[in-house]
Motif scaffolding. Structure first.
Motif, PDB file in Angstrom:
ATOM      1  N   CYS A  81      53.279  27.866  70.079  1.00 23.79           N
ATOM      2  CA  CYS A  81      53.097  27.004  68.915  1.00 23.79           C
ATOM      3  C   CYS A  81      51.788  27.386  68.235  1.00 23.79           C
ATOM      4  CB  CYS A  81      53.065  25.537  69.329  1.00 23.79           C
ATOM      5  SG  CYS A  81      52.870  24.414  67.927  1.00 23.79           S
ATOM      6  N   ARG A  82      51.880  27.661  66.931  1.00 24.01           N
ATOM      7  CA  ARG A  82      50.702  28.051  66.152  1.00 24.01           C
ATOM      8  C   ARG A  82      50.510  27.115  64.965  1.00 24.01           C
ATOM      9  NH1 ARG A  82      48.671  33.359  66.550  1.00 24.01           N
ATOM     10  NH2 ARG A  82      49.796  34.638  68.040  1.00 24.01           N
ATOM     11  N   ARG A  83      49.261  26.970  64.569  1.00 21.20           N
ATOM     12  CA  ARG A  83      48.919  26.252  63.342  1.00 21.20           C
ATOM     13  C   ARG A  83      49.213  27.210  62.184  1.00 21.20           C
ATOM     14  NH1 ARG A  83      44.639  23.132  64.592  1.00 21.20           N
ATOM     15  NH2 ARG A  83      43.572  24.961  65.378  1.00 21.20           N
ATOM     16  N   MET A  84      49.805  26.741  61.106  1.00 19.13           N
ATOM     17  CA  MET A  84      50.183  27.642  60.020  1.00 19.13           C
ATOM     18  C   MET A  84      49.035  28.015  59.097  1.00 19.13           C
ATOM     19  SD  MET A  84      54.133  26.982  59.034  1.00 19.13           S
ATOM     20  CE  MET A  84      54.059  28.282  57.847  1.00 19.13           C
ATOM     21  N   ASP A  85      48.033  27.165  58.967  1.00 15.96           N
ATOM     22  CA  ASP A  85      46.963  27.489  58.013  1.00 15.96           C
ATOM     23  C   ASP A  85      46.133  28.698  58.430  1.00 15.96           C
ATOM     24  OD1 ASP A  85      45.614  26.219  60.075  1.00 15.96           O
ATOM     25  OD2 ASP A  85      44.678  24.704  58.797  1.00 15.96           O
ATOM     26  N   ASP A  86      45.876  28.859  59.740  1.00 14.50           N
ATOM     27  CA  ASP A  86      45.081  30.009  60.193  1.00 14.50           C
ATOM     28  C   ASP A  86      45.779  30.822  61.287  1.00 14.50           C
ATOM     29  OD1 ASP A  86      44.880  28.327  62.366  1.00 14.50           O
ATOM     30  OD2 ASP A  86      42.698  28.162  62.308  1.00 14.50           O
ATOM     31  N   LEU A  87      47.008  30.429  61.650  1.00 10.28           N
ATOM     32  CA  LEU A  87      47.826  31.067  62.686  1.00 10.28           C
ATOM     33  C   LEU A  87      47.196  31.058  64.080  1.00 10.28           C
ATOM     34  CD1 LEU A  87      49.468  34.046  60.793  1.00 10.28           C
ATOM     35  CD2 LEU A  87      50.428  31.807  61.335  1.00 10.28           C
ATOM     36  N   SER A  88      46.243  30.167  64.310  1.00 13.01           N
ATOM     37  CA  SER A  88      45.673  30.064  65.654  1.00 13.01           C
ATOM     38  C   SER A  88      46.698  29.445  66.605  1.00 13.01           C
ATOM     39  CB  SER A  88      44.395  29.222  65.634  1.00 13.01           C
ATOM     40  OG  SER A  88      44.680  27.908  65.196  1.00 13.01           O
ATOM     41  N   VAL A  89      46.667  29.892  67.850  1.00 13.65           N
ATOM     42  CA  VAL A  89      47.593  29.388  68.861  1.00 13.65           C
ATOM     43  C   VAL A  89      47.129  28.004  69.289  1.00 13.65           C
ATOM     44  CG1 VAL A  89      48.526  29.732  71.178  1.00 13.65           C
ATOM     45  CG2 VAL A  89      48.201  31.696  69.663  1.00 13.65           C
ATOM     46  N   LEU A  90      48.021  27.021  69.152  1.00 11.43           N
ATOM     47  CA  LEU A  90      47.721  25.661  69.600  1.00 11.43           C
ATOM     48  C   LEU A  90      47.996  25.519  71.093  1.00 11.43           C
ATOM     49  CD1 LEU A  90      49.251  23.633  66.637  1.00 11.43           C
ATOM     50  CD2 LEU A  90      46.829  23.865  67.201  1.00 11.43           C
ATOM     51  N   TRP A  91      49.134  26.077  71.526  1.00 10.80           N
ATOM     52  CA  TRP A  91      49.496  25.996  72.941  1.00 10.80           C
ATOM     53  C   TRP A  91      50.666  26.929  73.229  1.00 10.80           C
ATOM     54  CZ3 TRP A  91      54.496  24.290  73.425  1.00 10.80           C
ATOM     55  CH2 TRP A  91      55.000  23.476  72.412  1.00 10.80           C
ATOM     56  N   THR A  92      50.877  27.180  74.526  1.00 10.63           N
ATOM     57  CA  THR A  92      52.011  27.980  74.995  1.00 10.63           C
ATOM     58  C   THR A  92      52.599  27.299  76.237  1.00 10.63           C
ATOM     59  OG1 THR A  92      50.664  29.375  76.438  1.00 10.63           O
ATOM     60  CG2 THR A  92      50.998  30.145  74.169  1.00 10.63           C
ATOM     61  N   LYS A  93      53.888  27.511  76.461  1.00  9.95           N
ATOM     62  CA  LYS A  93      54.581  26.997  77.645  1.00  9.95           C
ATOM     63  C   LYS A  93      55.478  28.095  78.182  1.00  9.95           C
ATOM     64  CE  LYS A  93      53.521  22.563  77.601  1.00  9.95           C
ATOM     65  NZ  LYS A  93      52.719  21.982  78.613  1.00  9.95           N
ATOM     66  N   SER A  94      55.354  28.406  79.464  1.00 11.14           N
ATOM     67  CA  SER A  94      56.229  29.379  80.112  1.00 11.14           C
ATOM     68  C   SER A  94      57.463  28.675  80.649  1.00 11.14           C
ATOM     69  CB  SER A  94      55.518  30.068  81.269  1.00 11.14           C
ATOM     70  OG  SER A  94      54.447  30.836  80.775  1.00 11.14           O
ATOM     71  N   VAL A  95      58.571  29.401  80.668  1.00 15.43           N
ATOM     72  CA  VAL A  95      59.824  28.877  81.192  1.00 15.43           C
ATOM     73  C   VAL A  95      59.925  29.218  82.674  1.00 15.43           C
ATOM     74  CG1 VAL A  95      62.328  29.055  80.972  1.00 15.43           C
ATOM     75  CG2 VAL A  95      60.911  29.080  78.947  1.00 15.43           C
ATOM     76  N   GLU A  96      60.567  28.347  83.440  1.00 16.95           N
ATOM     77  CA  GLU A  96      60.747  28.557  84.868  1.00 16.95           C
ATOM     78  C   GLU A  96      61.481  29.868  85.130  1.00 16.95           C
ATOM     79  OE1 GLU A  96      61.462  25.837  83.179  1.00 16.95           O
ATOM     80  OE2 GLU A  96      60.762  24.053  84.230  1.00 16.95           O
ATOM     81  N   PRO A  97      61.162  30.555  86.235  1.00 13.95           N
ATOM     82  CA  PRO A  97      61.842  31.818  86.567  1.00 13.95           C
ATOM     83  C   PRO A  97      63.358  31.619  86.654  1.00 13.95           C
ATOM     84  CG  PRO A  97      59.945  31.486  87.995  1.00 13.95           C
ATOM     85  CD  PRO A  97      60.123  30.215  87.215  1.00 13.95           C
TER      86      PRO A  97
END
Length: 191
Positions: A28-44
């Motif tokens: 998930c990124r902020r659109m104004d500056d494209l900075s990453v807000l957060w990430t989530k990995s999926v279970e194996p």
């Protein structure tokens, strides 16, 4: 290096955030500056199957499951819908809902519509869109797009997408035909 972008980018209608999947990580990124807000990995062993973003950007939903199930009317093994806060990535809800070929969040993320396929008579497949509260997982309504007879093109003809209108008053299902459904009292609760 091979990059695998399964889904995305999906942006909020108000263009505040954008979400996408990259090597089975929800980003998930902020659109104004494209900075990453957060990430989530999926279970194996599981994969991100679909992503939806609420119009206001406050909620992101991700359908997660085993992609090897081919039958339209069978649910994904170990399948769930993760609903996350758009700003922090905190998991708001984990809903045990099967059969998501397509998902859509209402404007405020309070409702989620999920495309499912039921078995009909004589081999027919019935595409439908049940609607759930994201906070509780309670089913509040369901619309039936229409049965598709058994045949060579059944998979193509039974495929539908679903979307909420930006005012939250209607749900649209679209495939070989497009249908518009009034949400009635639910629209006032989740605009």
């Amino acid at each position: 290096m091979t990059l695998n972008t399964e889904w995305g980018p999906v942006r909020s209608d108000r263009r505040t955030i954008v979400a996408y999947s990259f090597d089975n990580v929800l980003v998930c990124r902020r659109m104004d500056d494209l900075s990453v807000l957060w990430t989530k990995s999926v279970e194996p062993g599981l994969e991100l199957l679909r992503i939806a973003v609420s119009a206001d950007g406050t909620r992101i939903a991700a359908s997660v499951g085993d992609p090897l199930v081919e039958d339209l009317t069978r649910g994904w093994r170990q399948h769930y819908l993760g609903v996350y806060d758009g700003g922090t990535g905190e998991e708001v809800a984990r809903l045990q809902i099967d059969g998501t070929d397509w998902i859509a969040l209402s404007t405020d993320g309070g409702l989620i519509a999920v495309v499912s396929h039921e078995r009909g008579e004589k081999g027919a497949v019935v595409p439908a869109a049940p609607i759930y509260e994201t906070s509780s997982g309670r089913k509040v309504a369901s619309v039936v797009h229409g049965p598709v007879k058994q045949g060579r093109h059944q998979r193509l003809e039974a495929g539908i997408t679903v979307a909420f209108t930006s005012d939250g008053k209607y749900l649209i299902t679209s495939g070989m035909a497009t249908r518009v459904w009034s949400l009635g009292d639910m629209a006032g609760q989740h605009a």
